[in-house]
Design an enzyme around this catalytic site. Structure first.
Site, PDB file in Angstrom:
ATOM      1  N   GLU A   4       8.491   0.211   5.023  1.00  0.00           N
ATOM      2  CA  GLU A   4       7.472  -0.828   5.212  1.00  0.00           C
ATOM      3  C   GLU A   4       8.133  -2.119   5.664  1.00  0.00           C
ATOM      4  O   GLU A   4       8.939  -2.715   4.939  1.00  0.00           O
ATOM      5  CB  GLU A   4       6.651  -1.074   3.940  1.00  0.00           C
ATOM      6  CG  GLU A   4       5.550  -2.082   4.267  1.00  0.00           C
ATOM      7  CD  GLU A   4       4.767  -2.613   3.082  1.00  0.00           C
ATOM      8  OE1 GLU A   4       4.748  -2.000   2.009  1.00  0.00           O
ATOM      9  OE2 GLU A   4       4.166  -3.698   3.262  1.00  0.00           O
ATOM     10  N   HIS A  22       6.778   5.205  -4.624  1.00  0.00           N
ATOM     11  CA  HIS A  22       6.481   3.846  -4.135  1.00  0.00           C
ATOM     12  C   HIS A  22       7.613   2.887  -4.509  1.00  0.00           C
ATOM     13  O   HIS A  22       8.144   2.938  -5.610  1.00  0.00           O
ATOM     14  CB  HIS A  22       5.165   3.386  -4.778  1.00  0.00           C
ATOM     15  CG  HIS A  22       4.678   2.055  -4.312  1.00  0.00           C
ATOM     16  ND1 HIS A  22       4.221   1.098  -5.182  1.00  0.00           N
ATOM     17  CD2 HIS A  22       4.557   1.528  -3.075  1.00  0.00           C
ATOM     18  CE1 HIS A  22       3.820   0.042  -4.493  1.00  0.00           C
ATOM     19  NE2 HIS A  22       4.019   0.275  -3.210  1.00  0.00           N
ATOM     20  N   ASP A  37      10.264  -1.464   0.900  1.00  0.00           N
ATOM     21  CA  ASP A  37       9.943  -2.691   1.638  1.00  0.00           C
ATOM     22  C   ASP A  37      11.211  -3.337   2.193  1.00  0.00           C
ATOM     23  O   ASP A  37      12.236  -3.379   1.513  1.00  0.00           O
ATOM     24  CB  ASP A  37       9.244  -3.678   0.699  1.00  0.00           C
ATOM     25  CG  ASP A  37       8.057  -3.044  -0.007  1.00  0.00           C
ATOM     26  OD1 ASP A  37       7.069  -2.742   0.663  1.00  0.00           O
ATOM     27  OD2 ASP A  37       8.162  -2.825  -1.234  1.00  0.00           O
ATOM     28  N   GLU A  56       8.665   5.349  -0.127  1.00  0.00           N
ATOM     29  CA  GLU A  56       8.215   4.152   0.592  1.00  0.00           C
ATOM     30  C   GLU A  56       9.020   2.999   0.020  1.00  0.00           C
ATOM     31  O   GLU A  56       9.289   2.970  -1.178  1.00  0.00           O
ATOM     32  CB  GLU A  56       6.714   3.920   0.319  1.00  0.00           C
ATOM     33  CG  GLU A  56       6.097   2.723   1.024  1.00  0.00           C
ATOM     34  CD  GLU A  56       6.178   1.406   0.266  1.00  0.00           C
ATOM     35  OE1 GLU A  56       5.720   0.400   0.805  1.00  0.00           O
ATOM     36  OE2 GLU A  56       6.709   1.369  -0.867  1.00  0.00           O
ATOM     37  N   HIS A  60      10.565  -6.752  -1.796  1.00  0.00           N
ATOM     38  CA  HIS A  60       9.111  -6.831  -1.647  1.00  0.00           C
ATOM     39  C   HIS A  60       8.619  -8.270  -1.511  1.00  0.00           C
ATOM     40  O   HIS A  60       7.898  -8.612  -0.576  1.00  0.00           O
ATOM     41  CB  HIS A  60       8.428  -6.161  -2.837  1.00  0.00           C
ATOM     42  CG  HIS A  60       6.931  -6.165  -2.749  1.00  0.00           C
ATOM     43  ND1 HIS A  60       6.164  -7.248  -3.153  1.00  0.00           N
ATOM     44  CD2 HIS A  60       6.062  -5.241  -2.294  1.00  0.00           C
ATOM     45  CE1 HIS A  60       4.886  -6.980  -2.947  1.00  0.00           C
ATOM     46  NE2 HIS A  60       4.792  -5.765  -2.422  1.00  0.00           N
TER      47      HIS A  60
HETATM   48  O1  G3P Z   1       3.228   0.731   1.883  1.00  0.00           O
HETATM   49  C1  G3P Z   1       2.256   0.829   0.898  1.00  0.00           C
HETATM   50  C2  G3P Z   1       2.347  -0.262  -0.132  1.00  0.00           C
HETATM   51  O2  G3P Z   1       3.660  -0.430  -0.545  1.00  0.00           O
HETATM   52  C3  G3P Z   1       1.813  -1.567   0.356  1.00  0.00           C
HETATM   53  O3  G3P Z   1       1.735  -2.541  -0.621  1.00  0.00           O
HETATM   54  O4  G3P Z   1       2.552  -4.573  -1.734  1.00  0.00           O
HETATM   55  O5  G3P Z   1       3.244  -2.372  -2.607  1.00  0.00           O
HETATM   56  O6  G3P Z   1       4.163  -3.218  -0.468  1.00  0.00           O
HETATM   57  P1  G3P Z   1       2.981  -3.203  -1.378  1.00  0.00           P
HETATM   58 MG    MG Z   2       5.358  -1.512   0.197  1.00  0.00          MG
END
Ligand code: G3P
Ligand code: MG
Length: 258
Positions: free
Chosen positions: A118, A16, A45, A43, A58
């Site tokens: 994302e 993540h 952002d 994953e 993020h």
């Molecule tokens: O993509 C899954 C997750 O990353 C979504 O929440 O706030 O960590 O970007 P966040």
């Molecule tokens: Mg995310």
């Protein structure tokens, strides 16, 4: 365990925010930490800077993970790239830059790291962000798309339906996933409206019945952010096919098997 056919063609355990919580989030240092631990799927952002250039980030504002103040869209990407995105985490990471999306994605591709990108639009930049990320992803993976090697192509996800619609208009060939913290009753209509291939949801709100419903409808099912191995096993027993984790030290890339 569900016996429904799988619609998920990608790696099953993702780090993540690039590399979990062992290094600063959404940085090359985090990605490299995951690489050292065998992770080849992440994953992360993506957001637009003031000049429309996407960066790996993020929060829509500075201060938590990036030294400084104001909003991401108050700065050009080159300015953001000079700011410290690592010092908040530990002194050893001081000076770690905010990555430019193009460079970060290129590094991932060069190291065979599969990407769930994302799309994280700053407020009111949904359409521009979705379109920009999709256009760049399509260009970077043009050869794989042309060859039909879709397992290598990134999956675009977003909480923003506008961003996903924009991504579909700009590059329909790059697959999309709907991110929904909690699945609303009309989750399938939303997924259909952007021709999504997968549903990404917060595991805390998922139930076995909902998991079954998503799988039975033919969608891939991905959960965020699963940090406890026992919980991960439980979710898998419900039919969840993949998840991202912050705890790349507790949950290895082969947790599910390949
Ligand atoms: O993509 C899954 C997750 O990353 C979504 O929440 O706030 O960590 O970007 P966040
Ligand atoms: Mg995310």
């Amino acid at each position: 365990m569900t016996t429904l056919p799988s619609a998920w063609r990608y790696p099953r355990v993702l780090a993540h925010r690039g590399g979990g919580v062992l290094a600063p989030e959404n940085t090359l240092a985090g990605l490299k930490e995951g690489l050292r631990r065998g992770y080849r799927a992440i994953e992360y952002d993506i957001m637009l800077a003031r000049d429309g250039v996407p960066v790996v980030m993020h929060d829509p504002y500075l201060g938590r993970t990036v030294a400084g103040s104001g909003n991401v869209y108050d700065y050009d990407a080159a300015e953001l790239a000079l700011l410290d995105a690592g010092g908040w985490f530990a002194r050893a990471y001081e000076g770690e830059p905010v990555p430019l999306f193009v460079e970060f994605a290129g590094f991932c591709k060069a190291h065979a790291v599969w990407m769930n990108m994302e799309i994280k639009p700053a407020p009111e930049y949904d359409i521009e962000t979705g379109g920009t990320v999709a256009r760049i992803a399509a260009a970077l993976f043009a050869d794989e798309i042309a060859a039909g090697d879709m397992a290598a192509v990134p999956l675009l996800s977003s909480f923003s339906m506008l961003a996903l619609e924009s991504a579909r208009e700009v590059a329909p060939q790059v697959p999309r996933a709907c991110l929904m913290s909690e699945l609303p009753p009309d989750w399938e209509r939303r997924a259909q409206s952007v021709e999504a291939v997968a549903i990404h949801t917060n595991h805390k709100h998922l139930t076995p019945a909902l998991a079954q419903e998503v799988r039975a409808a033919g969608y891939g099912l991905f959960c965020y952010t699963v940090n406890d191995p026992a919980r991960a096993r439980e979710l898998l027993s419900w039919g969840v096919e993949a998840f991202c984790t912050d705890r790349i030290d507790l949950i290895g890339p082969d947790f599910i098997g390949r």
